[in-house]
Design an enzyme around this catalytic site. Structure first.
Site, PDB file in Angstrom:
ATOM      1  N   ASP A   8       0.850  -1.181   0.000  1.00  0.00           N
ATOM      2  CA  ASP A   8       0.000   0.000   0.000  1.00  0.00           C
ATOM      3  C   ASP A   8       0.892   1.240   0.000  1.00  0.00           C
ATOM      4  O   ASP A   8       1.679   1.450   0.924  1.00  0.00           O
ATOM      5  CB  ASP A   8      -0.891  -0.028   1.249  1.00  0.00           C
ATOM      6  CG  ASP A   8      -2.010   0.997   1.204  1.00  0.00           C
ATOM      7  OD1 ASP A   8      -2.137   1.692   0.183  1.00  0.00           O
ATOM      8  OD2 ASP A   8      -2.758   1.080   2.193  1.00  0.00           O
ATOM      9  N   ASP A 102      -3.130   2.630  -5.810  1.00  0.00           N
ATOM     10  CA  ASP A 102      -2.084   2.701  -4.785  1.00  0.00           C
ATOM     11  C   ASP A 102      -1.935   1.448  -3.925  1.00  0.00           C
ATOM     12  O   ASP A 102      -1.189   1.466  -2.946  1.00  0.00           O
ATOM     13  CB  ASP A 102      -2.319   3.910  -3.883  1.00  0.00           C
ATOM     14  CG  ASP A 102      -3.685   3.888  -3.213  1.00  0.00           C
ATOM     15  OD1 ASP A 102      -4.521   3.042  -3.581  1.00  0.00           O
ATOM     16  OD2 ASP A 102      -3.923   4.735  -2.335  1.00  0.00           O
ATOM     17  N   GLU A 103      -2.614   0.358  -4.255  1.00  0.00           N
ATOM     18  CA  GLU A 103      -2.439  -0.853  -3.457  1.00  0.00           C
ATOM     19  C   GLU A 103      -2.702  -2.097  -4.293  1.00  0.00           C
ATOM     20  O   GLU A 103      -3.429  -2.057  -5.286  1.00  0.00           O
ATOM     21  CB  GLU A 103      -3.349  -0.850  -2.224  1.00  0.00           C
ATOM     22  CG  GLU A 103      -4.829  -0.801  -2.537  1.00  0.00           C
ATOM     23  CD  GLU A 103      -5.698  -0.883  -1.298  1.00  0.00           C
ATOM     24  OE1 GLU A 103      -5.357  -1.658  -0.381  1.00  0.00           O
ATOM     25  OE2 GLU A 103      -6.729  -0.186  -1.254  1.00  0.00           O
TER      26      GLU A 103
END
Length: 357
Positions: A8, A102-103
């Protein structure tokens, strides 16, 4: 036994802004358009210290942190960085399941690059992200996706946490049940009525009682309390739908739902900013006080282009609810489905556009 990573990026959008503009470093940065109906896309850790969070109304963020620097989002730039990060992931495994820009989950049970352990693989990936993008990422290492996601949040920002198989029971036992996905405020209250606030206390409830009270979600609670999650990492799964829902403190009539629907639309719209696809169909979900579930949907000619458009369509869908006016509702949800790639939508528009005179 699988070896799963959840990686993350730390305060991703805000961190990109701070990286690219040195004057923003160390300052509370809020990525959002200003305006009455704007919502926060991301907040730097300096802003989070004041209580600013993603999906929060921008006006509230401004009240919480008057000195915050508001920066309008630049999604093409964030997506370019996201592609860089995913390219790093694929150097280590083909089993990469992106959850957003983003993850992602990574299955490194059999990594492409020789590595003594999943922990070492996570360390190498985080080091490369820092070196090649100038950003930091936190990682969780565990035997399954559920545990890895909890672990990645354990030492944020720029942290690494490992849940070894032999430590799963001990790790989970003292956690509040709120750490289990799907256990929101209402479910926490219902479990609290049963004397359950920690995972250890949840384990003490028989499966039969959990399923009797909570249906299929009761079985999931039983499994997660024991660290069981058999879901594989599924690479390259395109987003199909995104939604937000909330259970009200008290049952409400249909005409009183607009504020809740608008707030949920804002949360859903903020979540869509994290995907590269476009949702075409607006979905309104309602649950009556008698637990009857209704859904109404509409696919407009042009996909919603803002949270305001999404909210307006969702509110209008209430007109398609044909239950008596006396009906009360305990839950509402707003979603987008029918996601398509932007290039595909552009091609369709060009195909069906009227020819120039």
């Amino acid at each position: 036994m699988r070896k799963i990573l959840h990686i993350d990026m730390d305060a991703f959008y805000a961190s990109v802004e701070q990286r690219d503009d040195p004057s923003l470093r160390g300052r509370p940065v809020v990525v959002a358009w200003r305006g009455q109906r704007s919502v926060v896309c991301a907040a730097s850790y300096e802003a989070r210290c004041f209580g600013v969070r993603s999906a929060m109304p921008a006006l509230r963020a401004e009240r919480l942190c008057p000195d915050a620097v508001f920066v309008p989002p630049d999604f093409p730039r964030y997506k370019a960085v996201s592609r860089q990060v995913r390219a790093i992931f694929h150097d280590y495994t083909d089993l990469v399941e992106p959850l957003s820009l983003d993850e992602a989950y990574l299955d490194v049970t059999a990594p492409r690059i020789a590595s003594p352990s999943a922990t070492e693989t996570a360390q190498r990936i985080r080091a490369r992200i820092r070196e090649e993008t100038g950003l930091t990422a936190s990682a969780g290492v565990a035997p399954n996706k559920f545990l890895a996601k909890i672990a990645s949040d354990w030492n944020k920002p720029d942290g690494l946490f490992v849940v070894k198989p032999a430590r799963v029971d001990a790790f989970l036992a003292t956690l509040p049940v709120a750490r289990i996905p799907g256990v929101g405020r209402v479910m926490q209250a219902r479990l609290r009525e049963l004397g359950v606030e920690t995972v250890a206390e949840l384990r003490a409830l028989p499966l039969e009682e959990l399923t009797r009270r909570f249906g299929s979600f009761g079985r999931r609670l039983h499994e997660r309390a024991r660290g069981i999650d058999e879901r594989p990492v599924e690479p390259d799964q395109p987003v199909q739908s995104i939604s937000s829902e909330d259970t009200f403190a008290e049952d409400l009539p249909l005409e009183a739902l607009e504020p809740a629907i608008r707030a949920l639309a804002a949360k859903t719209w903020a979540a869509t900013a994290r995907t590269e696809r476009v949702g075409r169909t607006v979905v309104l979900k309602l649950k009556t006080a008698q637990f009857r579930i209704l859904t109404r949907s509409l696919t407009p000619e042009t996909p919603p282009r803002s949270a305001e458009e999404l909210a307006a369509i969702a509110c209008a869908l209430r007109a398609r609810v044909d239950l008596p006016a006396s009906t009360r509702y305990r839950l509402a949800g707003v979603g987008l489905s029918g996601f398509r790639d932007r290039d595909e939508l552009a091609a369709q528009h060009d195909l069906f556009a009227a020819p120039a005179p």
